[in-house]
Design a protein around this motif. Sequence first.
Motif, PDB file in Angstrom:
ATOM      1  N   GLY A   3     -50.920 -47.081  39.210  1.00 44.88           N
ATOM      2  CA  GLY A   3     -52.271 -47.610  39.377  1.00 44.88           C
ATOM      3  C   GLY A   3     -52.979 -47.960  38.085  1.00 44.88           C
ATOM      4  N   ALA A   4     -52.219 -48.307  37.035  1.00 41.32           N
ATOM      5  CA  ALA A   4     -52.822 -48.650  35.748  1.00 41.32           C
ATOM      6  C   ALA A   4     -53.607 -49.956  35.844  1.00 41.32           C
TER       7      ALA A   4
ATOM      8  N   GLY B 230     -51.389 -57.919  37.028  1.00 40.68           N
ATOM      9  CA  GLY B 230     -51.441 -59.189  36.311  1.00 40.68           C
ATOM     10  C   GLY B 230     -50.311 -59.321  35.309  1.00 40.68           C
ATOM     11  N   ARG B 231     -50.039 -58.261  34.573  1.00 42.65           N
ATOM     12  CA  ARG B 231     -48.933 -58.292  33.605  1.00 42.65           C
ATOM     13  C   ARG B 231     -47.591 -58.434  34.299  1.00 42.65           C
TER      14      ARG B 231
ATOM     15  N   SER C 112     -38.796 -51.300  33.732  1.00 47.09           N
ATOM     16  CA  SER C 112     -38.902 -50.001  33.061  1.00 47.09           C
ATOM     17  C   SER C 112     -40.331 -49.638  32.681  1.00 47.09           C
ATOM     18  N   ARG C 113     -41.195 -50.659  32.513  1.00 48.04           N
ATOM     19  CA  ARG C 113     -42.564 -50.377  32.076  1.00 48.04           C
ATOM     20  C   ARG C 113     -43.625 -50.872  33.049  1.00 48.04           C
ATOM     21  N   LEU C 114     -43.564 -52.162  33.427  1.00 47.62           N
ATOM     22  CA  LEU C 114     -44.666 -52.736  34.202  1.00 47.62           C
ATOM     23  C   LEU C 114     -44.691 -52.244  35.647  1.00 47.62           C
TER      24      LEU C 114
ATOM     25  N   LEU D  46     -43.605 -61.031  46.398  1.00 53.67           N
ATOM     26  CA  LEU D  46     -44.138 -59.677  46.500  1.00 53.67           C
ATOM     27  C   LEU D  46     -45.339 -59.454  45.597  1.00 53.67           C
ATOM     28  N   VAL D  47     -45.275 -59.954  44.363  1.00 53.94           N
ATOM     29  CA  VAL D  47     -46.359 -59.660  43.419  1.00 53.94           C
ATOM     30  C   VAL D  47     -47.539 -60.621  43.559  1.00 53.94           C
TER      31      VAL D  47
END
Length: 301
Positions: free
Chosen positions: A263-264, A269-270, A254-256, A173-174
Amino acid sequence: MIEAVVVLVRGLQYLLASLTFGLAAFVVLNRAFLDEAGLSQLRRWVGWAATVQIVVVPGALFAQTALMAGAWASALDPQILLSVATGMGLGAALVARWAAATAGGLLFWSGVRGRGFWFPAVLLGLAGVLTFAWTGHGGATEGAGRVLHQTSTAIHAVAGTFWVGALAAFVWLVFRRVEPGSKAERDAASMLVAFAGSGTIAVATLVFTGLINAAFLVGVSRVPFPLQSPYGGLLVLKLILFVAMLALAALHRSRLAPQLEAGADGALGRLRLSVMAEFACGGLVLGLVAVLGILPPPVSM
């Protein structure tokens, strides 16, 4: 040499089972988020995994027979192979796993799609995973605890292959090519966040059944001193990798993933690094499980 081949085919079977069951189960749970192109691609992954198993599982029977007999030549004897396949729990489990893989491969190559493919694929993959309870240390347990240990081992295998299979889906997916900010990218982030529920259940199941299995294989009195044997040392390494997977899962869910939904800049990539790191840890865990399966557990020493 024989031991190395056994470990290799064991690890390969765990990985393939993670695709035939875990990946298929993930798709069934998240089908609403996947477009037809995605479903088609993941269907190929599941189908090819089942097809490869058709070859790998007989190879596992051959290698396990050679290991028990102490020589490759013995595994070439049809009578010895037949005796292992029909007269031992390990052999019967491998035959059942091969039958499930063959049915899954035929389902894929028949061209069936949609619900007619995914739900049978999950059931066939599950049937194959359950047989791991009879091809490891759980199958050798005797006495009053036999049923409990085999049941715990089977459930542990189901939860583990589901988690790794889901990670394989997340890797796809990523890394697939989509337009930045597109619905496909947002859906990938949404699936990562939504997986927290089923992922938590899988983790809780792994912890609970892992404790039961440790009681049978390590012994309650030896649990505080795991490094006294090679088995215990590898088990500790497996637990370290498991904790690392939990930490990475918490980070990218929880974060990425929320950052990607918002849309950050640089979020994708992270997230790719996080998901790949978790999947790599999962692969190492499967490898350790393959090695642990041929080592004598502390309780038997």
